[in-house]
Design a protein around this motif. Sequence first.
Motif, short mmCIF file in Angstrom:
data_model
loop_
_atom_site.label_atom_id
_atom_site.label_comp_id
_atom_site.label_asym_id
_atom_site.label_seq_id
_atom_site.Cartn_x
_atom_site.Cartn_y
_atom_site.Cartn_z
N UNK A 170 0.82 -1.22 0.00
CA UNK A 170 0.00 0.00 0.00
C UNK A 170 0.85 1.27 0.00
N UNK A 171 2.09 1.21 0.52
CA UNK A 171 2.94 2.41 0.46
C UNK A 171 3.65 2.53 -0.89
N UNK A 172 3.44 1.54 -1.76
CA UNK A 172 3.97 1.63 -3.13
C UNK A 172 5.41 1.22 -3.32
N UNK A 173 6.12 0.86 -2.26
CA UNK A 173 7.57 0.65 -2.37
C UNK A 173 7.98 -0.81 -2.57
N UNK A 174 7.07 -1.74 -2.32
CA UNK A 174 7.43 -3.17 -2.37
C UNK A 174 6.46 -3.93 -3.26
N UNK A 175 7.00 -4.98 -3.91
CA UNK A 175 6.17 -5.80 -4.78
C UNK A 175 6.40 -7.27 -4.43
N UNK A 176 5.30 -7.96 -4.11
CA UNK A 176 5.38 -9.41 -3.89
C UNK A 176 5.05 -10.08 -5.21
N UNK A 177 5.84 -11.07 -5.60
CA UNK A 177 5.61 -11.74 -6.90
C UNK A 177 5.68 -13.25 -6.73
N UNK A 178 4.89 -13.97 -7.52
CA UNK A 178 4.89 -15.42 -7.41
C UNK A 178 6.27 -15.96 -7.75
N UNK A 179 6.68 -17.02 -7.03
CA UNK A 179 8.00 -17.60 -7.30
C UNK A 179 7.97 -18.47 -8.56
N UNK A 180 9.17 -18.77 -9.05
CA UNK A 180 9.32 -19.53 -10.28
C UNK A 180 9.11 -21.03 -10.04
N UNK A 181 8.29 -21.66 -10.84
CA UNK A 181 8.20 -23.12 -10.90
C UNK A 181 7.62 -23.84 -9.70
N UNK A 182 6.95 -23.14 -8.80
CA UNK A 182 6.35 -23.82 -7.63
C UNK A 182 4.88 -24.14 -7.96
N UNK A 183 4.48 -25.41 -7.87
CA UNK A 183 3.07 -25.73 -8.12
C UNK A 183 2.17 -24.91 -7.19
N UNK A 184 1.11 -24.33 -7.75
CA UNK A 184 0.29 -23.43 -6.97
C UNK A 184 -0.42 -24.13 -5.80
N UNK A 185 -0.63 -25.43 -5.92
CA UNK A 185 -1.30 -26.17 -4.84
C UNK A 185 -0.48 -26.15 -3.55
N UNK A 186 0.85 -26.05 -3.68
CA UNK A 186 1.69 -26.09 -2.47
C UNK A 186 2.29 -24.73 -2.12
N UNK A 187 1.91 -23.72 -2.89
CA UNK A 187 2.47 -22.38 -2.66
C UNK A 187 1.98 -21.80 -1.34
N UNK A 188 2.91 -21.29 -0.52
CA UNK A 188 2.54 -20.65 0.75
C UNK A 188 3.05 -19.20 0.72
N UNK A 189 2.48 -18.33 1.55
CA UNK A 189 2.94 -16.92 1.58
C UNK A 189 4.45 -16.81 1.86
N UNK A 190 4.98 -17.71 2.70
CA UNK A 190 6.42 -17.65 3.03
C UNK A 190 7.30 -17.85 1.79
N UNK A 191 6.80 -18.57 0.79
CA UNK A 191 7.59 -18.83 -0.43
C UNK A 191 7.59 -17.65 -1.39
N UNK A 192 6.73 -16.67 -1.14
CA UNK A 192 6.58 -15.55 -2.08
C UNK A 192 7.64 -14.49 -1.79
N UNK A 193 8.55 -14.23 -2.74
CA UNK A 193 9.58 -13.21 -2.51
C UNK A 193 9.01 -11.80 -2.66
#
Length: 217
Positions: free
Chosen positions: A35-58
């Motif tokens: 919301x402050x505009x300075x950071x972007x979270x993006x999906x990681x490369x090659x991780x199946x979405x079924x097992x994706x957790x917030x901790x894995x998101x860079x």
Amino acid sequence: MEYQDIREQVVQGCLAIQQKGLIRGTSGNVSVRSSDGTAVAISPSGIPYEILTPEMVPVVDLAGNIISEGKKPSSELPMHLMVMNARPDAGCIIHTHSKFSIILSIIGEKLPVNTIPLIMMMSPDPAPIVPFEFPGSPELGAAVVEYLGDSGHAVIMEHHGLLTLGKDLGEALTIAEYIEEGAEIAYYCRLADGKAKGIPDDKVAEMMKILMSGRAL
Ligand SMILES: [Zn+2]
């Protein structure tokens, strides 16, 4: 966890594009800006979405430096950041490999304004076709920025897929669904009578005025 809200939204977005049939496998990617505009979270490369957790998101800054560790960022990070930098109104970017949108790009058929929701996305086209560039390349990012312009919300990348942006996840997702719906309708219209057909221009202009005024149709 740092940036928990935007990390969770990325996971939510990835599951949504999968459940809505806008991607296959681990293709596609989602980014959400803080919301402050300075950071972007993006999906990681090659991780199946079924097992994706917030901790894995860079989480990265707008120059692409990692500011909160996760798995390796998507190979389309350069494109997401180029769009985020060019368009401060983008709170979320979604990239999908939507089937019917790809078909239109391959047969060189511009997405017509053939449904009511697409009238609200004209800028002036709802989703112009970006000529083919290699996935992950800065050339692709630059072309997407060019075709989005100052007010576009979607482009179709030739032989590749769709990119949409919205003020938030919900808006970017809705736009992705409406573009794909329009592309599917255009495809079946071509099968049925050889033409993709849009709503007549005078009706589009009239409906645009009604929609902008907030009056019910
Ligand atoms: Zn892709």
